[in-house]
Design a protein around this motif. Structure first.
Motif, PDB file in Angstrom:
ATOM      1  N   VAL A 188       7.561  84.586  77.865  1.00 34.99           N
ATOM      2  CA  VAL A 188       7.636  84.067  76.504  1.00 34.99           C
ATOM      3  C   VAL A 188       6.304  84.362  75.819  1.00 34.99           C
ATOM      4  CG1 VAL A 188       6.921  81.719  77.128  1.00 34.99           C
ATOM      5  CG2 VAL A 188       8.264  82.069  75.067  1.00 34.99           C
ATOM      6  N   VAL A 189       6.371  84.725  74.547  1.00 33.58           N
ATOM      7  CA  VAL A 189       5.175  85.061  73.782  1.00 33.58           C
ATOM      8  C   VAL A 189       5.234  84.305  72.457  1.00 33.58           C
ATOM      9  CG1 VAL A 189       3.905  86.904  72.605  1.00 33.58           C
ATOM     10  CG2 VAL A 189       5.002  87.362  74.812  1.00 33.58           C
ATOM     11  N   THR A 190       4.127  83.668  72.107  1.00 30.67           N
ATOM     12  CA  THR A 190       4.022  83.000  70.812  1.00 30.67           C
ATOM     13  C   THR A 190       2.888  83.648  70.031  1.00 30.67           C
ATOM     14  OG1 THR A 190       4.822  80.923  71.737  1.00 30.67           O
ATOM     15  CG2 THR A 190       3.652  80.796  69.638  1.00 30.67           C
ATOM     16  N   ASP A 191       3.194  84.037  68.799  1.00 26.54           N
ATOM     17  CA  ASP A 191       2.207  84.655  67.920  1.00 26.54           C
ATOM     18  C   ASP A 191       2.353  84.033  66.541  1.00 26.54           C
ATOM     19  OD1 ASP A 191       0.794  86.281  66.099  1.00 26.54           O
ATOM     20  OD2 ASP A 191       1.134  88.081  67.285  1.00 26.54           O
ATOM     21  N   ASP A 192       1.509  83.057  66.241  1.00 29.23           N
ATOM     22  CA  ASP A 192       1.455  82.430  64.924  1.00 29.23           C
ATOM     23  C   ASP A 192       2.842  82.015  64.434  1.00 29.23           C
ATOM     24  OD1 ASP A 192       0.147  81.451  62.671  1.00 29.23           O
ATOM     25  OD2 ASP A 192       0.334  83.360  61.605  1.00 29.23           O
ATOM     26  N   GLY A 193       3.532  81.216  65.239  1.00 31.28           N
ATOM     27  CA  GLY A 193       4.835  80.683  64.856  1.00 31.28           C
ATOM     28  C   GLY A 193       6.026  81.507  65.281  1.00 31.28           C
ATOM     29  N   LEU A 194       5.792  82.714  65.725  1.00 30.62           N
ATOM     30  CA  LEU A 194       6.862  83.584  66.195  1.00 30.62           C
ATOM     31  C   LEU A 194       6.952  83.441  67.713  1.00 30.62           C
ATOM     32  CD1 LEU A 194       8.814  85.712  64.996  1.00 30.62           C
ATOM     33  CD2 LEU A 194       7.101  87.426  65.557  1.00 30.62           C
ATOM     34  N   VAL A 195       8.087  82.928  68.202  1.00 28.66           N
ATOM     35  CA  VAL A 195       8.296  82.693  69.630  1.00 28.66           C
ATOM     36  C   VAL A 195       9.376  83.655  70.108  1.00 28.66           C
ATOM     37  CG1 VAL A 195       8.947  81.010  71.405  1.00 28.66           C
ATOM     38  CG2 VAL A 195       7.734  80.249  69.335  1.00 28.66           C
ATOM     39  N   THR A 196       9.044  84.499  71.080  1.00 26.46           N
ATOM     40  CA  THR A 196      10.015  85.467  71.587  1.00 26.46           C
ATOM     41  C   THR A 196      10.082  85.416  73.105  1.00 26.46           C
ATOM     42  OG1 THR A 196       8.320  87.214  71.498  1.00 26.46           O
ATOM     43  CG2 THR A 196       9.848  87.057  69.625  1.00 26.46           C
ATOM     44  N   SER A 197      11.225  85.839  73.624  1.00 27.23           N
ATOM     45  CA  SER A 197      11.437  85.837  75.066  1.00 27.23           C
ATOM     46  C   SER A 197      12.374  86.983  75.431  1.00 27.23           C
ATOM     47  CB  SER A 197      12.018  84.486  75.486  1.00 27.23           C
ATOM     48  OG  SER A 197      11.891  84.285  76.863  1.00 27.23           O
ATOM     49  N   ARG A 198      12.417  87.318  76.728  1.00 24.51           N
ATOM     50  CA  ARG A 198      13.081  88.542  77.170  1.00 24.51           C
ATOM     51  C   ARG A 198      14.569  88.440  77.455  1.00 24.51           C
ATOM     52  NH1 ARG A 198       9.265  89.515  82.224  1.00 24.51           N
ATOM     53  NH2 ARG A 198      10.237  87.485  82.540  1.00 24.51           N
ATOM     54  N   LYS A 199      14.993  87.378  78.159  1.00 25.93           N
ATOM     55  CA  LYS A 199      16.358  87.367  78.698  1.00 25.93           C
ATOM     56  C   LYS A 199      16.750  85.954  79.117  1.00 25.93           C
ATOM     57  CE  LYS A 199      14.261  88.678  83.028  1.00 25.93           C
ATOM     58  NZ  LYS A 199      14.061  89.704  84.009  1.00 25.93           N
ATOM     59  N   PRO A 200      18.020  85.745  79.447  1.00 27.89           N
ATOM     60  CA  PRO A 200      18.468  84.405  79.831  1.00 27.89           C
ATOM     61  C   PRO A 200      17.679  83.774  80.977  1.00 27.89           C
ATOM     62  CG  PRO A 200      20.369  85.771  79.370  1.00 27.89           C
ATOM     63  CD  PRO A 200      19.151  86.677  79.330  1.00 27.89           C
ATOM     64  N   ASP A 201      17.178  84.563  81.914  1.00 27.09           N
ATOM     65  CA  ASP A 201      16.391  83.993  83.016  1.00 27.09           C
ATOM     66  C   ASP A 201      15.132  83.291  82.520  1.00 27.09           C
ATOM     67  OD1 ASP A 201      18.218  84.973  84.827  1.00 27.09           O
ATOM     68  OD2 ASP A 201      16.981  86.671  85.457  1.00 27.09           O
ATOM     69  N   ASP A 202      14.697  83.602  81.304  1.00 28.49           N
ATOM     70  CA  ASP A 202      13.471  83.036  80.733  1.00 28.49           C
ATOM     71  C   ASP A 202      13.733  81.833  79.834  1.00 28.49           C
ATOM     72  OD1 ASP A 202      12.206  85.215  81.959  1.00 28.49           O
ATOM     73  OD2 ASP A 202      12.212  86.413  80.120  1.00 28.49           O
TER      74      ASP A 202
END
Length: 187
Positions: free
Chosen positions: A157-171
């Motif tokens: 998981v990566v957070t960059d100034d309010g933007l939260v992203t992740s790779r796949k269901p396992d995460d």
């Protein structure tokens, strides 16, 4: 249940954007549950009203989900945050929808938390929200993100100034924790 989900999101309203078909069920359900468990009001929005057909593993029809409204009927100002789940077909349909792209772009421009997992970041790419940002996604989006000026990394998981992203269901556990935490910070 994760420990971060106990954070107070009472009073927060979160839009979850789904396509009429092709959204990955678990990437919709688990974050929606984490957000509501934390106290947020969650609206499932789509390009069409009625019900959305979710999928499991991008292939198998799963359950249908009631749509709470259409994206063209709302404004980014109505929400404190947004979650965009993946599912290859669903994410591709959302990135091709002008209203969905504009909504996500407005949320980012307004500095509101936007979370997206798996193929969901395609909508971020289309909205112009990834330039100069660090994010992750399903690995096949790496080139799309880099071509849009973003820095793609292979992290849970990566957070960059309010933007939260992740790779796949396992995460999803880590993603849900971080999304709830980011919304709690902002509201």
């Amino acid at each position: 249940m994760s420990t971060m989900q106990s954070q107070d999101l009472d009073g927060a309203t979160v839009a979850v954007l789904v396509a009429p078909e092709g959204t990955e069920r678990v990437e919709l359900e688990q974050p929606r549950r984490a957000l509501t468990d934390a106290g947020a009001e969650v609206d499932v929005l789509s390009t069409d009203d009625g019900e959305a057909q979710t999928v499991d593993n991008d292939l198998e029809a799963a359950e249908t989900v009631e749509i709470g409204g259409t994206i063209d009927e709302v404004s980014a100002s109505d929400y404190d945050a947004t979650h965009v789940p993946g599912g290859t077909v669903g994410a591709d349909r959302l990135r091709a929808d002008d209203d969905a792209v504009a909504f996500v772009g407005e949320m980012v421009d307004d500095g509101k938390p936007v979370g997206s997992i798996c193929h969901g970041p395609w909508t971020l790419v289309e909205s112009g929200a990834v330039e100069g940002r660090r994010l992750t996604s399903y690995p096949s989006l790496e080139t799309d993100i880099e071509n849009a000026g973003g820095e793609w990394v292979d992290e849970t998981v990566v957070t960059d100034d309010g933007l939260v992203t992740s790779r796949k269901p396992d995460d999803l556990d880590a993603y849900c924790d971080e999304l709830v935490a980011e919304i709690a910070k902002a509201t």
